[in-house]
Design a protein around this motif. Structure first.
Motif, mmCIF file in Angstrom:
data_model
loop_
_atom_site.group_PDB
_atom_site.id
_atom_site.type_symbol
_atom_site.label_atom_id
_atom_site.label_comp_id
_atom_site.label_asym_id
_atom_site.label_seq_id
_atom_site.Cartn_x
_atom_site.Cartn_y
_atom_site.Cartn_z
ATOM 1 N N PRO A 144 47.954 40.781 39.779
ATOM 2 C CA PRO A 144 48.201 39.675 38.850
ATOM 3 C C PRO A 144 46.939 39.193 38.148
ATOM 4 C CG PRO A 144 49.396 39.305 40.893
ATOM 5 C CD PRO A 144 48.491 40.475 41.129
ATOM 6 N N TRP A 145 45.780 39.281 38.818
ATOM 7 C CA TRP A 145 44.528 38.866 38.188
ATOM 8 C C TRP A 145 44.214 39.777 37.003
ATOM 9 C CZ3 TRP A 145 39.078 38.524 40.931
ATOM 10 C CH2 TRP A 145 38.246 37.695 40.160
ATOM 11 N N VAL A 146 44.382 41.083 37.183
ATOM 12 C CA VAL A 146 44.191 42.018 36.054
ATOM 13 C C VAL A 146 45.164 41.677 34.933
ATOM 14 C CG1 VAL A 146 44.378 44.423 35.318
ATOM 15 C CG2 VAL A 146 43.317 43.888 37.519
ATOM 16 N N ALA A 147 46.426 41.480 35.294
ATOM 17 C CA ALA A 147 47.442 41.171 34.289
ATOM 18 C C ALA A 147 47.138 39.867 33.570
ATOM 19 C CB ALA A 147 48.817 41.104 34.950
ATOM 20 N N SER A 148 46.609 38.888 34.295
ATOM 21 C CA SER A 148 46.325 37.585 33.674
ATOM 22 C C SER A 148 45.198 37.685 32.653
ATOM 23 C CB SER A 148 45.976 36.552 34.743
ATOM 24 O OG SER A 148 44.721 36.831 35.346
ATOM 25 N N VAL A 149 44.202 38.525 32.923
ATOM 26 C CA VAL A 149 43.115 38.703 31.954
ATOM 27 C C VAL A 149 43.661 39.318 30.664
ATOM 28 C CG1 VAL A 149 40.991 39.987 31.469
ATOM 29 C CG2 VAL A 149 41.278 38.827 33.664
ATOM 30 N N ILE A 150 44.537 40.305 30.796
ATOM 31 C CA ILE A 150 45.138 40.927 29.604
ATOM 32 C C ILE A 150 45.993 39.905 28.855
ATOM 33 C CG2 ILE A 150 46.635 42.768 28.761
ATOM 34 C CD1 ILE A 150 45.897 44.353 31.296
ATOM 35 N N ALA A 151 46.797 39.134 29.595
ATOM 36 C CA ALA A 151 47.650 38.129 28.948
ATOM 37 C C ALA A 151 46.815 37.075 28.229
ATOM 38 C CB ALA A 151 48.554 37.470 29.992
ATOM 39 N N LEU A 152 45.711 36.654 28.840
ATOM 40 C CA LEU A 152 44.867 35.638 28.204
ATOM 41 C C LEU A 152 44.099 36.205 27.019
ATOM 42 C CD1 LEU A 152 43.536 33.618 31.270
ATOM 43 C CD2 LEU A 152 45.209 32.911 29.555
ATOM 44 N N LEU A 153 43.879 37.509 26.997
ATOM 45 C CA LEU A 153 43.292 38.118 25.797
ATOM 46 C C LEU A 153 44.234 37.947 24.612
ATOM 47 C CD1 LEU A 153 41.771 41.364 27.321
ATOM 48 C CD2 LEU A 153 40.496 39.655 26.009
ATOM 49 N N TYR A 154 45.533 38.048 24.863
ATOM 50 C CA TYR A 154 46.525 37.795 23.814
ATOM 51 C C TYR A 154 46.398 36.356 23.298
ATOM 52 C CZ TYR A 154 51.143 36.376 22.059
ATOM 53 O OH TYR A 154 52.171 35.842 21.315
#
Length: 299
Positions: A265-275
């Motif tokens: 989820p931490w990896v996914a959250s970084v990608i989502a916050l890049l959006y």
């Protein structure tokens, strides 16, 4: 960065000194913001995100082990014998083919992991969207966001995962390009309610001019999380001496699966916050989110 938020601390300040309405800073996010805010999103929504991540990681690990067993390569991979054979062949001036099962298991495991992480990114985007406009999101807000875009997010996750994995196995670079172009499609599908084709096109437009940053931030968080998983799984295996090679492989994988409840989820959250970050930088998203937060506060 405003993370973590302690009860007696003032809220983080956004642009022009205005307090942010939620937990996400409504300004251009630096790398530290992405990592810190991302971990904050994971922590606040751990009961939703961790089980999903553990299931994805368990499926990937189980698929790899089953394929290795079915192709007769499990013992060679678990013992590291294939590495010795490869090095011996290189030393003798002749290339030795890797076990077929290693290729197949890696492909299957990678497809599950990449598709799962991209789908998880869409779920994290829904969580981050709620966190951006309120410090006390209403129950059901995340679920409502997911209902509108989860189907499209699933389709784009599968399509993008195939492009990334196939491209990476061919020449590596095509896989990296596919990731930087389409990794934001899941968040676009969930946050904007767009269909698969529109979400992919939207991701390509949003990422233009930001792809090196997307790649760099993602590689950084991957290095951090893989290091965490490797250290913890190694410690767990070391605490259980006398295991066979295959048993040690399975125990190490099981430890990694548990830790992935936070790391994935931490990896996914970084990608989502890049959006979110790209839209804050290029589309003046901050004022729109503040206005939406004000409307929510009045209802």
């Amino acid at each position: 960065m405003g993370y973590p938020n302690f009860p007696n601390f003032p809220p983080p300040m956004g642009a022009w000194g205005q307090p942010d309405p939620g937990h996400i800073p409504l300004r251009a996010l630096a790398i530290g913001d992405l990592l810190g805010a991302g971990l904050g999103v994971v922590w606040r929504h751990i009961t939703l995100l961790a089980p999903i991540a553990i299931v994805i990681s368990a499926l990937s690990s189980a698929a790899e082990i089953l394929v290795l067993h079915a192709t007769g390569a499990l013992q060679a991979v678990a013992s590291g014998a294939w590495i010795d054979d490869l090095l011996a062949g290189m030393g003798a001036g002749r290339a030795k083919a890797l076990p077929v099962g290693l290729y197949v298991s890696t492909t299957v495991g990678s497809l599950i992991t990449v598709a799962g992480t991209l789908l998880l990114t869409a779920a994290v985007a829904a969580c981050a969207g709620s966190d951006a406009v309120s410090r006390s999101p209403r129950r059901g807000d995340v679920a409502a966001r997911l209902r509108h875009g989860l189907g499209a997010a699933t389709v784009v996750a599968l399509l993008t995962a195939v492009a990334i994995v196939v491209g990476s196995f061919l020449l590596i670079v095509p896989g990296l390009v596919a990731f930087t172009v389409w990794s934001l499609a899941g968040p676009a599908a969930v946050m904007e309610g767009s269909g698969p084709d529109t979400a992919l096109a939207r991701a390509a437009r949003l990422s233009r001019g930001h792809r090196w940053r997307i790649l760099g931030a993602t590689l950084l968080i991957l290095i951090i999380t893989v290091a965490i998983e490797t250290v913890i799984s190694s410690i767990v295996v070391a605490l259980m001496p006398g295991l066979s090679d295959v048993a040690a492989l399975i125990v190490g994988d099981a430890a990694t699966v548990v830790v992935s409840g936070v790391t994935m989820p931490w990896v996914a959250s970084v990608i989502a916050l890049l959006y979110v970050d790209i839209r804050l930088r290029t589309e003046n998203l901050g004022p729109a989110l503040r206005a939406h937060a004000a409307r929510l506060a009045q209802t």
